[in-house]
Design an enzyme around this catalytic site. Structure first.
Site, mmCIF file in Angstrom:
data_model
loop_
_atom_site.group_PDB
_atom_site.id
_atom_site.type_symbol
_atom_site.label_atom_id
_atom_site.label_comp_id
_atom_site.label_asym_id
_atom_site.label_seq_id
_atom_site.Cartn_x
_atom_site.Cartn_y
_atom_site.Cartn_z
ATOM 1 N N CYS A 2 0.834 -1.193 0.000
ATOM 2 C CA CYS A 2 0.000 0.000 0.000
ATOM 3 C C CYS A 2 0.875 1.251 0.000
ATOM 4 O O CYS A 2 1.938 1.285 0.617
ATOM 5 C CB CYS A 2 -0.931 0.097 1.195
ATOM 6 S SG CYS A 2 -2.008 -1.318 1.357
ATOM 7 N N ARG A 27 3.653 0.026 -4.985
ATOM 8 C CA ARG A 27 3.474 -0.527 -3.646
ATOM 9 C C ARG A 27 2.176 -1.322 -3.504
ATOM 10 O O ARG A 27 1.950 -1.995 -2.498
ATOM 11 C CB ARG A 27 3.481 0.594 -2.613
ATOM 12 C CG ARG A 27 4.762 1.393 -2.584
ATOM 13 C CD ARG A 27 4.673 2.481 -1.552
ATOM 14 N NE ARG A 27 4.553 1.929 -0.219
ATOM 15 C CZ ARG A 27 5.575 1.561 0.540
ATOM 16 N NH1 ARG A 27 6.810 1.707 0.091
ATOM 17 N NH2 ARG A 27 5.384 1.050 1.732
ATOM 18 N N TRP A 79 -2.823 -2.706 -1.723
ATOM 19 C CA TRP A 79 -2.493 -4.104 -1.969
ATOM 20 C C TRP A 79 -3.287 -4.854 -0.901
ATOM 21 O O TRP A 79 -2.962 -4.807 0.278
ATOM 22 C CB TRP A 79 -0.992 -4.310 -1.798
ATOM 23 C CG TRP A 79 -0.528 -5.692 -2.127
ATOM 24 C CD1 TRP A 79 -0.210 -6.179 -3.362
ATOM 25 C CD2 TRP A 79 -0.311 -6.770 -1.206
ATOM 26 N NE1 TRP A 79 0.172 -7.499 -3.263
ATOM 27 C CE2 TRP A 79 0.123 -7.876 -1.966
ATOM 28 C CE3 TRP A 79 -0.459 -6.908 0.171
ATOM 29 C CZ2 TRP A 79 0.418 -9.110 -1.381
ATOM 30 C CZ3 TRP A 79 -0.164 -8.130 0.750
ATOM 31 C CH2 TRP A 79 0.276 -9.215 -0.018
ATOM 32 N N ASN A 105 -1.368 2.014 5.898
ATOM 33 C CA ASN A 105 -0.510 0.980 5.329
ATOM 34 C C ASN A 105 -0.054 0.109 6.487
ATOM 35 O O ASN A 105 0.513 0.613 7.457
ATOM 36 C CB ASN A 105 0.700 1.636 4.645
ATOM 37 C CG ASN A 105 1.732 0.614 4.203
ATOM 38 O OD1 ASN A 105 1.394 -0.517 3.890
ATOM 39 N ND2 ASN A 105 2.986 1.014 4.178
ATOM 40 N N GLY A 106 -0.320 -1.185 6.411
ATOM 41 C CA GLY A 106 0.060 -2.090 7.496
ATOM 42 C C GLY A 106 -1.069 -3.051 7.781
ATOM 43 O O GLY A 106 -1.985 -3.214 6.966
ATOM 44 N N GLU A 484 17.682 -16.900 -8.595
ATOM 45 C CA GLU A 484 17.298 -15.526 -8.907
ATOM 46 C C GLU A 484 16.723 -15.424 -10.328
ATOM 47 O O GLU A 484 15.710 -14.764 -10.557
ATOM 48 C CB GLU A 484 18.511 -14.601 -8.742
ATOM 49 C CG GLU A 484 18.310 -13.161 -9.177
ATOM 50 C CD GLU A 484 17.182 -12.441 -8.439
ATOM 51 O OE1 GLU A 484 16.636 -12.973 -7.451
ATOM 52 O OE2 GLU A 484 16.815 -11.330 -8.873
ATOM 53 N N LYS A 488 12.948 -14.194 -11.225
ATOM 54 C CA LYS A 488 12.709 -13.049 -12.122
ATOM 55 C C LYS A 488 11.701 -13.432 -13.196
ATOM 56 O O LYS A 488 10.769 -12.707 -13.496
ATOM 57 C CB LYS A 488 14.049 -12.654 -12.749
ATOM 58 C CG LYS A 488 14.266 -11.226 -13.029
ATOM 59 C CD LYS A 488 14.737 -10.395 -11.861
ATOM 60 C CE LYS A 488 13.919 -10.520 -10.636
ATOM 61 N NZ LYS A 488 14.442 -9.932 -9.461
ATOM 62 N N GLU A 491 8.082 -14.257 -11.736
ATOM 63 C CA GLU A 491 7.483 -13.081 -11.110
ATOM 64 C C GLU A 491 6.776 -12.193 -12.141
ATOM 65 O O GLU A 491 5.688 -11.699 -11.887
ATOM 66 C CB GLU A 491 8.620 -12.320 -10.426
ATOM 67 C CG GLU A 491 8.243 -11.096 -9.667
ATOM 68 C CD GLU A 491 9.450 -10.474 -8.962
ATOM 69 O OE1 GLU A 491 10.604 -10.751 -9.364
ATOM 70 O OE2 GLU A 491 9.239 -9.703 -8.024
ATOM 71 N N HIS A 507 17.131 -36.805 -8.890
ATOM 72 C CA HIS A 507 16.504 -37.306 -7.658
ATOM 73 C C HIS A 507 14.999 -37.029 -7.640
ATOM 74 O O HIS A 507 14.397 -37.010 -6.575
ATOM 75 C CB HIS A 507 17.194 -36.706 -6.434
ATOM 76 C CG HIS A 507 18.635 -37.082 -6.352
ATOM 77 N ND1 HIS A 507 19.052 -38.367 -6.058
ATOM 78 C CD2 HIS A 507 19.765 -36.381 -6.604
ATOM 79 C CE1 HIS A 507 20.375 -38.432 -6.097
ATOM 80 N NE2 HIS A 507 20.835 -37.221 -6.432
ATOM 81 N N LYS A 606 5.991 -3.885 -4.244
ATOM 82 C CA LYS A 606 7.435 -3.660 -4.139
ATOM 83 C C LYS A 606 7.949 -3.845 -2.717
ATOM 84 O O LYS A 606 9.004 -4.396 -2.491
ATOM 85 C CB LYS A 606 7.740 -2.248 -4.642
ATOM 86 C CG LYS A 606 9.208 -1.884 -4.640
ATOM 87 C CD LYS A 606 9.951 -2.632 -5.707
ATOM 88 C CE LYS A 606 11.417 -2.278 -5.763
ATOM 89 N NZ LYS A 606 12.161 -3.286 -6.543
HETATM 90 O O1 M6R Z 1 12.942 -4.731 -0.167
HETATM 91 P P1 M6R Z 1 13.544 -6.086 -0.003
HETATM 92 O O2 M6R Z 1 14.846 -6.241 -0.693
HETATM 93 O O3 M6R Z 1 13.641 -6.510 1.436
HETATM 94 O O4 M6R Z 1 12.522 -7.078 -0.706
HETATM 95 C C1 M6R Z 1 12.697 -8.461 -0.632
HETATM 96 C C2 M6R Z 1 11.831 -9.176 -1.640
HETATM 97 O O5 M6R Z 1 10.484 -8.908 -1.410
HETATM 98 C C3 M6R Z 1 12.200 -8.781 -3.071
HETATM 99 O O6 M6R Z 1 13.542 -9.038 -3.359
HETATM 100 C C4 M6R Z 1 11.320 -9.546 -4.080
HETATM 101 O O7 M6R Z 1 11.627 -10.902 -4.045
HETATM 102 C C5 M6R Z 1 11.517 -8.958 -5.475
HETATM 103 N N1 M6R Z 1 10.255 -8.540 -5.989
HETATM 104 C C6 M6R Z 1 12.092 -9.907 -6.457
HETATM 105 O O8 M6R Z 1 12.261 -9.318 -7.698
#
Ligand code: M6R
Length: 611
Positions: A2, A27, A79, A105-106, A484, A488, A491, A507, A606
């Site tokens: 949010c 956000r 969100w 937010n929270g 990673e 990516k 996501e 396995h 984010k």
């Molecule tokens: O702000 P942060 O680095 O703590 O966020 C951690 C994860 O939420 C963040 O890396 C998330 O996995 C990304 N969207 C990946 O691209």
């Protein structure tokens, strides 16, 4: 999760709030709303969907009210956590009388109990949200003093909150308070703003106050007063932000993600430059002396998502070079594993936002168990950076796309430097410091080459964009990288993808490989190439198409792959920084060709400030 915004000044509030919400959309983007004081009435306009849907509704509301609204208001982009995304559940929420509006937010953890209490006092709820409780609670406690009512309400809330509150009876002030969710104040010229994040106010000011835990601010057009948790007025630290507005804008790129991928050479260069003085690595860590680094006997890196993947790379290198037992732990799991923590343990929290709730809680757990904490954070003054014993900032600038790219690269570079720094103190660096710094200084140029030569990845993405499953495999650091690369891709493209240690396929996972499966094999570890080639043959002989990712001049990979992605040569430990770039582009182009919402993938946000 949010984004919240508030404005008080001399301009029309609605367009300012809408523009800021558009910036904060990363956000949360499932619904949005604004409440503006118009005369003595709060005009509350909300809409399911993105800010553009809200914009259309606000335009017609403004027309209906004679073409203008007031100069004070609050806004929110959501969100969803409690209640589905719809017009009613979106914020702002109004109190029973309609005289108090709240954005939040929270998560209010005791919202059910508070709801029952308020229902007992005749308050009816219209939404399913936890936030509506806050609006009614403030009204329930309000006896003519808005600040007191907000403070008393906040004291009754369990959980996390950044709140912006508007009272129709007080047209000259907004009240803001926060706990475990970020909130900043932008100090403008005859106007002031509150927001979840700095980019939202950069069009108005670069002078920022970051509210601390349980601090409360009274924000007027020409003055801001901040009170600490004991209600003592305090002199806030004003930070001057040196990013310009374009660093938080797309700057001609189709998406923030594309822009941020292309910014990696600059990000790496700035981050390295920040910690090299007179030819030596210098972190100037006030809380950690050299003796401490010589004494540590165990390292945990705690983080989430991509930042955790940085931890996986870093801890493999730490154990290999520093010979210190090192483990990357998903922050959300850290306390459950009852980790062994003492004064010889180093806990490193890695976070772009510096606000990720899971990482923050894991770090607090470590501190409470007597361990010193170091954070690697991108956002200046964020909660994790403020609460850790020491902080190393990554110098990535604002990262807007939900999928992290440049912050990930900056975190990796900080980790290499930290390992080299500890290695020098303990007599086991990667290599002599001057050679190490030379290798790091060459990295931006190599990244640039990969960026300049990325167009072919769009064609490659075109070939594979409709695959149902995509597997990434690698060994050692290449396995960390696979994690990673796979994150990516899934996501932003919504293609099912998994990462495996290459030797682990046989396995169980090999049963999933069939004609048409795509396997991306990352092969930067030359010493492990023979084993990787065997693993590649295992999948290609079962019908998989294989894209290999390998350094130039690595023999034997072309023959067993359908396509090959080549990387510039570099020191082994730097390969994770190079190999990720084509993977970022590949994911980006697959998502682009599939028509996905790249900067704001579905269901994600984010900054994850909920547990
Ligand atoms: O702000 P942060 O680095 O703590 O966020 C951690 C994860 O939420 C963040 O890396 C998330 O996995 C990304 N969207 C990946 O691209």
């Amino acid at each position: 999760m949010c984004g919240i915004i508030g404005y008080i000044g001399s301009q029309q509030a609605a367009p300012i709030l809408l523009d800021a919400l558009q910036i904060l959309e990363y956000r949360g983007y499932d619904s949005a709303g604004i409440a503006v004081l118009h005369g003595s009435t709060i005009v509350n306009v909300k809409a399911k969907g993105k800010v553009n849907a809200l914009r259309a509704r606000v335009d017609s509301a403004v027309q209906g009210l004679g073409g203008s609204l007031g100069t004070m208001g609050i806004g929110h982009t959501r969100w969803a956590t409690h209640g589905k995304p719809d017009d009613i559940n979106s914020h702002p929420h109004l109190s029973r009388s309609g005289k108090i509006a709240v954005v939040h937010n929270g998560i209010i953890e005791n919202h059910t109990a508070l709801r029952l209490l308020l229902e007992g006092h005749g308050f009816n709820f219209v939404s399913e949200t936890d936030t509506e409780v806050v609006a009614h609670l403030i009204e329930y406690l309000y006896r003519g003093d808005p600040v007191k009512a907000v403070r008393e309400a906040a004291a009754m809330l369990d959980g996390s909150y950044a709140l912006g509150v508007l009272f129709s009876e007080y047209p000259d002030m907004l009240v803001a308070v926060k706990k475990d969710s970020p909130l900043i104040i932008g100090l403008g010229d005859n106007e002031n703003l509150i927001a979840s994040d700095i980019p939202a106010v950069l069009g108005h000011t670069r002078n920022i106050v970051r509210l601390g835990e349980e601090e409360l601010a009274v924000v007027k057009r020409d003055a801001v007063t901040v009170y600490d948790r004991y209600d003592t007025e305090m002199i806030p630290d004003v930070m001057h932000i040196d990013w310009d507005v374009t660093s938080a804008a797309k700057d001609g790129y189709e998406h923030f993600m594309l822009k941020e991928i292309a910014e990696q050479p600059k990000t790496v260069k700035n981050t390295v430059a920040a910690y090299v003085k007179d030819g030596h690595i210098d972190f100037s860590l006030a809380s950690f002396d050299e003796e401490y680094f010589r004494s540590i006997d165990k390292i945990y890196v705690i983080a989430c998502g991509s930042a955790y993947h940085v931890g996986v790379v870093a801890t493999q290198l730490m154990e290999q070079y520093l010979r210190i037992p090192s483990r990357a732990v998903l922050a959300s799991e850290f306390s459950y594993m009852d980790p062994i923590l003492d004064e010889k343990t180093l806990v490193i929290a890695v976070s772009q936002s510096g606000e990720t709730s899971d990482t923050l809680n894991a770090m607090r757990y470590a501190k409470a168990h007597g361990t010193r904490t170091l954070s690697v954070v991108n956002i200046l003054g964020s909660t994790i950076s403020a609460e850790s014993d020491d902080v190393i900032y990554t110098h990535a600038g604002p990262e807007i796309a939900v999928a992290t790219t440049k912050a990930y690269s900056a975190q990796l570079v900080v980790m290499y430097m930290l390992i080299e720094y500890i290695g020098i103190l303990r007599g086991c660096p990667f290599m002599p410091e001057d050679e190490f710094l030379n290798a790091l200084h060459e990295l931006p140029q190599k990244l640039q080459e990969l960026i300049d030569d990325s167009a072919y990845l769009r064609d490659l993405a075109g070939i594979y964009q409709n695959r149902k499953d995509i597997f990434f495999i690698g060994k050692n650091l290449d396995y960390a990288l696979s994690l990673e690369a796979s994150l990516k891709l899934k996501e932003i493209s919504y293609i099912h993808s998994e990462a495996y240690a290459a030797g682990e396929l046989k396995h169980g996972t090999l049963s999933l490989i069939q004609n048409g499966t795509l396997v991306i094999a990352i092969c930067t570890r030359k010493e492990l190439l023979p084993q990787m080639l065997s693993n590649i043959k295992e999948v290609s002989s079962r019908g998989a198409d294989v894209i290999t990712v390998a350094e130039e001049n690595t023999d034997g990979v072309e023959e067993c792959s359908t396509h090959c992605i080549r990387l510039p040569e570099s020191a082994d430990f730097l390969q994770p920084s190079l190999a990720i770039v084509p993977m970022q582009y590949f994911s980006y182009y697959v998502a682009l060709l599939r028509g996905c919402s790249i900067d704001q993938p579905r269901n994600l946000a984010k900054s994850v400030t909920v547990k």
